[in-house]
Motif scaffolding. Structure first.
Motif, PDB file in Angstrom:
ATOM      1  N   UNK A 101       0.759  -0.995   0.090  1.00 48.89           N
ATOM      2  CA  UNK A 101      -0.180   0.175  -0.103  1.00 48.89           C
ATOM      3  C   UNK A 101       0.818   1.233   0.070  1.00 48.89           C
ATOM      4  N   UNK A 102       2.126   1.143   0.687  1.00 52.77           N
ATOM      5  CA  UNK A 102       2.809   2.294   0.965  1.00 52.77           C
ATOM      6  C   UNK A 102       3.640   2.588  -0.303  1.00 52.77           C
ATOM      7  N   UNK A 103       3.864   1.517  -0.830  1.00 43.90           N
ATOM      8  CA  UNK A 103       4.664   1.598  -2.190  1.00 43.90           C
ATOM      9  C   UNK A 103       3.724   2.262  -3.410  1.00 43.90           C
ATOM     10  N   UNK A 104       2.381   1.923  -3.144  1.00 47.78           N
ATOM     11  CA  UNK A 104       1.595   2.528  -4.359  1.00 47.78           C
ATOM     12  C   UNK A 104       1.304   3.981  -3.941  1.00 47.78           C
ATOM     13  N   UNK A 105       0.998   4.171  -2.602  1.00 48.40           N
ATOM     14  CA  UNK A 105       0.653   5.758  -2.152  1.00 48.40           C
ATOM     15  C   UNK A 105       1.268   5.864  -0.809  1.00 48.40           C
ATOM     16  N   UNK A 106       2.432   6.395  -0.908  1.00 50.57           N
ATOM     17  CA  UNK A 106       3.377   6.689   0.444  1.00 50.57           C
ATOM     18  C   UNK A 106       2.685   7.658   1.292  1.00 50.57           C
ATOM     19  N   UNK A 107       1.717   8.304   0.944  1.00 54.08           N
ATOM     20  CA  UNK A 107       0.942   9.244   1.846  1.00 54.08           C
ATOM     21  C   UNK A 107      -0.340   8.633   2.562  1.00 54.08           C
ATOM     22  N   UNK A 108      -0.660   7.390   2.198  1.00 52.34           N
ATOM     23  CA  UNK A 108      -1.793   6.722   2.681  1.00 52.34           C
ATOM     24  C   UNK A 108      -1.859   6.512   3.997  1.00 52.34           C
ATOM     25  N   UNK A 109      -2.044   7.548   4.925  1.00 52.44           N
ATOM     26  CA  UNK A 109      -1.809   7.455   6.556  1.00 52.44           C
ATOM     27  C   UNK A 109      -2.378   6.449   7.238  1.00 52.44           C
ATOM     28  N   UNK A 110      -3.289   5.777   6.705  1.00 53.57           N
ATOM     29  CA  UNK A 110      -3.925   4.729   7.439  1.00 53.57           C
ATOM     30  C   UNK A 110      -3.011   3.642   7.436  1.00 53.57           C
ATOM     31  N   UNK A 111      -2.570   3.430   6.158  1.00 58.75           N
ATOM     32  CA  UNK A 111      -1.690   2.185   6.218  1.00 58.75           C
ATOM     33  C   UNK A 111      -0.243   2.351   6.975  1.00 58.75           C
ATOM     34  N   UNK A 112       0.354   3.696   6.837  1.00 52.91           N
ATOM     35  CA  UNK A 112       1.465   4.023   7.625  1.00 52.91           C
ATOM     36  C   UNK A 112       1.367   3.690   9.095  1.00 52.91           C
ATOM     37  N   UNK A 113       0.035   4.343   9.517  1.00 55.82           N
ATOM     38  CA  UNK A 113      -0.254   4.071  11.013  1.00 55.82           C
ATOM     39  C   UNK A 113      -0.449   2.691  11.322  1.00 55.82           C
ATOM     40  N   UNK A 114      -1.259   2.022  10.755  1.00 50.54           N
ATOM     41  CA  UNK A 114      -1.733   0.599  10.953  1.00 50.54           C
ATOM     42  C   UNK A 114      -0.242  -0.305  10.955  1.00 50.54           C
ATOM     43  N   UNK A 115       0.627   0.062   9.939  1.00 48.60           N
ATOM     44  CA  UNK A 115       1.827  -0.605  10.054  1.00 48.60           C
ATOM     45  C   UNK A 115       2.952  -0.129  11.141  1.00 48.60           C
ATOM     46  N   UNK A 116       2.749   0.847  11.504  1.00 53.09           N
ATOM     47  CA  UNK A 116       3.418   1.316  13.015  1.00 53.09           C
ATOM     48  C   UNK A 116       2.920   0.427  13.899  1.00 53.09           C
ATOM     49  N   UNK A 117       1.641   0.363  14.004  1.00 49.83           N
ATOM     50  CA  UNK A 117       0.905  -0.175  15.148  1.00 49.83           C
ATOM     51  C   UNK A 117       1.404  -1.770  15.163  1.00 49.83           C
ATOM     52  N   UNK A 118       1.582  -2.567  13.786  1.00 52.47           N
ATOM     53  CA  UNK A 118       2.138  -3.548  13.765  1.00 52.47           C
ATOM     54  C   UNK A 118       3.461  -3.840  14.396  1.00 52.47           C
ATOM     55  N   UNK A 119       4.451  -2.850  14.082  1.00 52.08           N
ATOM     56  CA  UNK A 119       5.696  -2.970  14.742  1.00 52.08           C
ATOM     57  C   UNK A 119       5.601  -2.696  16.257  1.00 52.08           C
ATOM     58  N   UNK A 120       4.874  -1.992  16.750  1.00 51.30           N
ATOM     59  CA  UNK A 120       4.788  -1.699  18.238  1.00 51.30           C
ATOM     60  C   UNK A 120       4.203  -3.020  18.624  1.00 51.30           C
ATOM     61  N   UNK A 121       3.233  -3.516  18.024  1.00 48.55           N
ATOM     62  CA  UNK A 121       2.748  -4.902  18.531  1.00 48.55           C
ATOM     63  C   UNK A 121       3.816  -6.130  18.593  1.00 48.55           C
ATOM     64  N   UNK A 122       4.735  -5.974  17.729  1.00 50.63           N
ATOM     65  CA  UNK A 122       5.769  -6.875  17.573  1.00 50.63           C
ATOM     66  C   UNK A 122       7.187  -6.475  18.512  1.00 50.63           C
ATOM     67  N   UNK A 123       7.066  -5.490  19.410  1.00 51.15           N
ATOM     68  CA  UNK A 123       7.778  -4.647  20.210  1.00 51.15           C
ATOM     69  C   UNK A 123       9.071  -4.217  19.529  1.00 51.15           C
TER      70      UNK A 123
END
Length: 183
Positions: A101-123
């Motif tokens: 998603x981020x590759x298609x649209x680097x400014x798609x904030x929902x995907x960037x935030x959700x990806x960050x949430x995943x990274x947080x979940x994985x410590x």
């Protein structure tokens, strides 16, 4: 009111019901609309989101993939599918979708935030912080992003940075009492 305006009004009412958590009602009404508008990507995505919220992940995946079978780059459906995979603890599938998603649209904030949430979940806090910072560059007025980056900083003891973001939350939403408690 013409048919298009009537349909827009119905859909907005369904979105409102979704936001109130009336998922079963939305499912019922969306299924009626889908008889008239089969394969409508917005309705199928909304339907999948309802099933996701109700914990019926298989049906949610079915709806999101149905959207993607005709609209391969439907970012909302891709993001929702990634979130469903994250809920199912299928982290690699979720991460791959977020990256796509981020590759298609680097400014798609929902995907960037959700990806960050995943990274947080994985410590993976440092990666999460970088993604949250990226989201804030897209839009620094999103209360939830400040909340999440604040929690991430707090998780590894960067309390000054955490406090800064909780204070930003309060600037955006002065009634965000959770920010006061976290400070």
């Amino acid at each position: 009111m013409n048919q298009i305006e009537e349909l827009k009004t119905k859909i907005q009412k369904l979105v409102n019901q979704y936001n109130f958590g009336n998922y079963k009602l939305v499912i019922q009404e969306v299924n009626i609309l889908l008889r008239k508008l089969p394969n409508n990507s917005f309705l199928l995505n909304l339907l999948g989101s309802c099933y996701q919220k109700l914990g019926d992940f298989d049906t949610a995946i079915k709806n999101f993939t149905q959207v993607l079978s005709t609209e391969r780059k439907n970012l909302a459906a891709m993001n929702n599918l990634a979130n469903t995979y994250k809920d199912l603890l299928e982290f690699e599938k979720a991460e791959n979708l977020y990256k796509e998603i981020i590759k298609i649209n680097p400014n798609y904030i929902n995907a960037v935030t959700n990806y960050a949430n995943l990274k947080f979940q994985l410590d993976q806090y440092k990666d999460a912080v970088e993604l949250y910072k990226r989201a804030l560059k897209i839009d620094n007025r999103v209360e939830n992003v400040h909340y999440n980056i604040g929690l991430t900083y707090q998780s590894y003891g960067a309390f000054v940075e955490a406090e800064k973001h909780f204070k930003e939350m309060l600037k955006i939403n002065p009634s965000a009492t959770i920010a006061d408690r976290l400070i």
